[in-house]
Motif scaffolding. Structure first.
Motif, PDB file in Angstrom:
ATOM      1  N   VAL A 110      15.286  -6.426   1.095  1.00 13.27           N
ATOM      2  CA  VAL A 110      15.857  -6.261   2.427  1.00 13.27           C
ATOM      3  C   VAL A 110      17.162  -7.047   2.459  1.00 13.27           C
ATOM      4  CG1 VAL A 110      15.545  -6.627   4.897  1.00 13.27           C
ATOM      5  CG2 VAL A 110      13.572  -6.006   3.473  1.00 13.27           C
ATOM      6  N   LEU A 111      18.241  -6.342   2.734  1.00 10.68           N
ATOM      7  CA  LEU A 111      19.546  -6.981   2.873  1.00 10.68           C
ATOM      8  C   LEU A 111      19.850  -7.127   4.352  1.00 10.68           C
ATOM      9  CD1 LEU A 111      21.538  -4.982   0.174  1.00 10.68           C
ATOM     10  CD2 LEU A 111      20.496  -7.246  -0.051  1.00 10.68           C
ATOM     11  N   LEU A 112      20.381  -8.287   4.713  1.00  8.89           N
ATOM     12  CA  LEU A 112      20.741  -8.554   6.100  1.00  8.89           C
ATOM     13  C   LEU A 112      22.211  -8.909   6.198  1.00  8.89           C
ATOM     14  CD1 LEU A 112      17.854 -10.813   7.452  1.00  8.89           C
ATOM     15  CD2 LEU A 112      18.243  -8.392   7.892  1.00  8.89           C
ATOM     16  N   ALA A 113      22.831  -8.411   7.246  1.00  5.42           N
ATOM     17  CA  ALA A 113      24.165  -8.862   7.635  1.00  5.42           C
ATOM     18  C   ALA A 113      23.917  -9.852   8.756  1.00  5.42           C
ATOM     19  CB  ALA A 113      25.009  -7.689   8.120  1.00  5.42           C
ATOM     20  N   SER A 114      24.461 -11.046   8.614  1.00  2.00           N
ATOM     21  CA  SER A 114      24.238 -12.028   9.666  1.00  2.00           C
ATOM     22  C   SER A 114      25.551 -12.617  10.136  1.00  2.00           C
ATOM     23  CB  SER A 114      23.273 -13.123   9.211  1.00  2.00           C
ATOM     24  OG  SER A 114      23.895 -14.012   8.337  1.00  2.00           O
ATOM     25  N   SER A 115      25.558 -12.969  11.409  1.00  2.00           N
ATOM     26  CA  SER A 115      26.719 -13.582  12.051  1.00  2.00           C
ATOM     27  C   SER A 115      26.205 -14.747  12.883  1.00  2.00           C
ATOM     28  CB  SER A 115      27.438 -12.566  12.940  1.00  2.00           C
ATOM     29  OG  SER A 115      28.534 -13.160  13.598  1.00  2.00           O
ATOM     30  N   GLY A 116      26.654 -15.929  12.563  1.00  2.00           N
ATOM     31  CA  GLY A 116      26.216 -17.104  13.300  1.00  2.00           C
ATOM     32  C   GLY A 116      24.714 -17.319  13.240  1.00  2.00           C
ATOM     33  N   GLY A 117      24.078 -16.937  12.120  1.00  2.00           N
ATOM     34  CA  GLY A 117      22.654 -17.127  11.957  1.00  2.00           C
ATOM     35  C   GLY A 117      21.792 -16.037  12.575  1.00  2.00           C
ATOM     36  N   THR A 118      22.420 -15.042  13.191  1.00  2.00           N
ATOM     37  CA  THR A 118      21.675 -13.943  13.801  1.00  2.00           C
ATOM     38  C   THR A 118      21.860 -12.681  12.973  1.00  2.00           C
ATOM     39  OG1 THR A 118      21.955 -14.880  16.003  1.00  2.00           O
ATOM     40  CG2 THR A 118      21.409 -12.542  15.886  1.00  2.00           C
ATOM     41  N   ALA A 119      20.763 -11.982  12.695  1.00  2.00           N
ATOM     42  CA  ALA A 119      20.841 -10.730  11.954  1.00  2.00           C
ATOM     43  C   ALA A 119      21.512  -9.668  12.818  1.00  2.00           C
ATOM     44  CB  ALA A 119      19.447 -10.289  11.538  1.00  2.00           C
ATOM     45  N   VAL A 120      22.561  -9.026  12.278  1.00  2.00           N
ATOM     46  CA  VAL A 120      23.294  -7.994  13.013  1.00  2.00           C
ATOM     47  C   VAL A 120      23.294  -6.654  12.284  1.00  2.00           C
ATOM     48  CG1 VAL A 120      24.746  -9.695  14.187  1.00  2.00           C
ATOM     49  CG2 VAL A 120      25.543  -8.678  12.038  1.00  2.00           C
ATOM     50  N   GLY A 121      22.695  -6.615  11.109  1.00  4.70           N
ATOM     51  CA  GLY A 121      22.602  -5.380  10.350  1.00  4.70           C
ATOM     52  C   GLY A 121      21.558  -5.535   9.270  1.00  4.70           C
ATOM     53  N   CYS A 122      20.987  -4.399   8.850  1.00  8.00           N
ATOM     54  CA  CYS A 122      19.992  -4.459   7.782  1.00  8.00           C
ATOM     55  C   CYS A 122      20.018  -3.180   6.957  1.00  8.00           C
ATOM     56  CB  CYS A 122      18.597  -4.704   8.337  1.00  8.00           C
ATOM     57  SG  CYS A 122      17.925  -3.364   9.350  1.00  8.00           S
ATOM     58  N   LEU A 123      19.392  -3.274   5.800  1.00  6.24           N
ATOM     59  CA  LEU A 123      19.260  -2.158   4.887  1.00  6.24           C
ATOM     60  C   LEU A 123      18.136  -2.514   3.921  1.00  6.24           C
ATOM     61  CD1 LEU A 123      21.987  -0.206   3.047  1.00  6.24           C
ATOM     62  CD2 LEU A 123      20.255  -1.351   1.718  1.00  6.24           C
ATOM     63  N   VAL A 124      17.317  -1.538   3.567  1.00  6.69           N
ATOM     64  CA  VAL A 124      16.237  -1.742   2.612  1.00  6.69           C
ATOM     65  C   VAL A 124      16.561  -0.970   1.341  1.00  6.69           C
ATOM     66  CG1 VAL A 124      13.780  -1.381   2.149  1.00  6.69           C
ATOM     67  CG2 VAL A 124      14.534  -2.056   4.447  1.00  6.69           C
ATOM     68  N   VAL A 125      16.384  -1.623   0.196  1.00  2.00           N
ATOM     69  CA  VAL A 125      16.522  -0.984  -1.102  1.00  2.00           C
ATOM     70  C   VAL A 125      15.132  -0.972  -1.722  1.00  2.00           C
ATOM     71  CG1 VAL A 125      17.647  -1.017  -3.357  1.00  2.00           C
ATOM     72  CG2 VAL A 125      18.828  -2.002  -1.372  1.00  2.00           C
ATOM     73  N   THR A 126      14.600   0.215  -1.973  1.00  2.00           N
ATOM     74  CA  THR A 126      13.254   0.297  -2.530  1.00  2.00           C
ATOM     75  C   THR A 126      13.233  -0.186  -3.976  1.00  2.00           C
ATOM     76  OG1 THR A 126      13.505   2.585  -3.289  1.00  2.00           O
ATOM     77  CG2 THR A 126      12.642   2.245  -1.039  1.00  2.00           C
ATOM     78  N   ALA A 127      12.054  -0.569  -4.414  1.00  2.90           N
ATOM     79  CA  ALA A 127      11.876  -0.982  -5.800  1.00  2.90           C
ATOM     80  C   ALA A 127      12.213   0.185  -6.718  1.00  2.90           C
ATOM     81  CB  ALA A 127      10.439  -1.437  -6.015  1.00  2.90           C
ATOM     82  N   PRO A 128      12.832  -0.100  -7.853  1.00  2.84           N
ATOM     83  CA  PRO A 128      13.186   0.980  -8.781  1.00  2.84           C
ATOM     84  C   PRO A 128      11.956   1.696  -9.328  1.00  2.84           C
ATOM     85  CG  PRO A 128      14.298  -1.075  -9.366  1.00  2.84           C
ATOM     86  CD  PRO A 128      13.290  -1.405  -8.314  1.00  2.84           C
ATOM     87  N   LEU A 129      12.096   2.999  -9.485  1.00  5.50           N
ATOM     88  CA  LEU A 129      11.074   3.838 -10.094  1.00  5.50           C
ATOM     89  C   LEU A 129      11.796   4.902 -10.911  1.00  5.50           C
ATOM     90  CD1 LEU A 129       8.069   4.587 -10.351  1.00  5.50           C
ATOM     91  CD2 LEU A 129       8.374   6.058  -8.349  1.00  5.50           C
ATOM     92  N   ASP A 130      11.527   4.960 -12.188  1.00  9.14           N
ATOM     93  CA  ASP A 130      12.192   5.927 -13.070  1.00  9.14           C
ATOM     94  C   ASP A 130      13.715   5.824 -12.972  1.00  9.14           C
ATOM     95  OD1 ASP A 130       9.713   6.913 -13.919  1.00  9.14           O
ATOM     96  OD2 ASP A 130       9.651   8.372 -12.272  1.00  9.14           O
ATOM     97  N   ARG A 131      14.210   4.596 -12.948  1.00 10.76           N
ATOM     98  CA  ARG A 131      15.654   4.300 -12.880  1.00 10.76           C
ATOM     99  C   ARG A 131      16.316   4.826 -11.610  1.00 10.76           C
ATOM    100  NH1 ARG A 131      19.526   5.334 -16.673  1.00 10.76           N
ATOM    101  NH2 ARG A 131      20.454   3.429 -15.894  1.00 10.76           N
ATOM    102  N   ARG A 132      15.504   4.997 -10.555  1.00  9.07           N
ATOM    103  CA  ARG A 132      16.017   5.407  -9.245  1.00  9.07           C
ATOM    104  C   ARG A 132      15.503   4.452  -8.188  1.00  9.07           C
ATOM    105  NH1 ARG A 132      14.661  11.567  -8.241  1.00  9.07           N
ATOM    106  NH2 ARG A 132      13.438  11.340 -10.094  1.00  9.07           N
ATOM    107  N   CYS A 133      16.308   4.281  -7.143  1.00  6.67           N
ATOM    108  CA  CYS A 133      15.846   3.568  -5.959  1.00  6.67           C
ATOM    109  C   CYS A 133      16.394   4.300  -4.745  1.00  6.67           C
ATOM    110  CB  CYS A 133      16.263   2.097  -5.974  1.00  6.67           C
ATOM    111  SG  CYS A 133      18.023   1.811  -5.779  1.00  6.67           S
ATOM    112  N   GLU A 134      15.907   3.889  -3.598  1.00  7.27           N
ATOM    113  CA  GLU A 134      16.313   4.565  -2.365  1.00  7.27           C
ATOM    114  C   GLU A 134      16.807   3.533  -1.357  1.00  7.27           C
ATOM    115  OE1 GLU A 134      14.493   7.781   0.841  1.00  7.27           O
ATOM    116  OE2 GLU A 134      13.369   7.291  -0.972  1.00  7.27           O
ATOM    117  N   ILE A 135      17.843   3.907  -0.634  1.00  7.99           N
ATOM    118  CA  ILE A 135      18.347   3.122   0.491  1.00  7.99           C
ATOM    119  C   ILE A 135      17.671   3.656   1.748  1.00  7.99           C
ATOM    120  CG2 ILE A 135      20.357   2.731   1.952  1.00  7.99           C
ATOM    121  CD1 ILE A 135      22.070   2.709  -0.588  1.00  7.99           C
TER     122      ILE A 135
END
Length: 166
Positions: A68-93
């Protein structure tokens, strides 16, 4: 991972899901907006379908194998994105979301760039994603970042599947 403007992109360490700096509120906003856009609006996270409610209530458990990637500003999360675990050299956003007050600052692009860097570091060859067809701005962003439309791996109606090589 990156730090420009007043926003930092970091890998979420899985702290208490209720923390202000965590992803729970962002995931709730994402899912509530998506349900409304699908014509299935609910009043709050308690009304979300079980699988989405589980992500909001305990993102640490829901994304235990993912990053889980977070964009934070002043200690508050303002954006997020999940990158799934790799499977067969692929992952998903998944779950790309920027708080409305922080849109237009390049945060979504920074999150996707960080996800692509993580994928490359993990030995992934292809990153894929799916996006609702009515989210034209998101589709345009993904196209600018090198994603192309591909055959669907998801049977849900009105879902656009995209991918790009890393």
């Amino acid at each position: 991972m990156t730090n420009r403007r007043e926003v930092a992109i970091v890998r979420w360490a899985g702290q208490d899901p209720g923390d202000e700096g965590g992803p729970a509120a962002l995931l709730a906003a994402y899912h509530l907006q998506t349900q409304a856009e699908k014509g299935e609006a609910v009043a709050d996270a308690d009304g979300l379908p079980d699988r989405y409610r589980a992500e909001v209530l305990d993102p640490r458990a829901a994304f235990a194998d993912d990053v889980v990637l977070l964009a934070s500003s002043g200690g508050t999360a303002v954006g997020c994105l999940v990158v799934t675990a790799p499977l067969d050299r692929r992952c998903e956003i998944k779950r790309l979301w920027t708080a409305p007050a922080f849109r237009g600052r390049g945060i979504a692009s920074d999150l996707v760039d960080a996800a692509l860097a993580h994928a490359a570091d993990s030995g992934v060859g292809t990153v894929r994603l799916s996006v609702w067809q009515w989210r034209a701005a998101a589709i345009a962003l993904y196209e600018r970042l090198g994603f192309t439309v591909t055959g669907s791996w998801d049977a849900r109606d009105r879902l656009v599947c995209m991918e790009r090589a890393v």
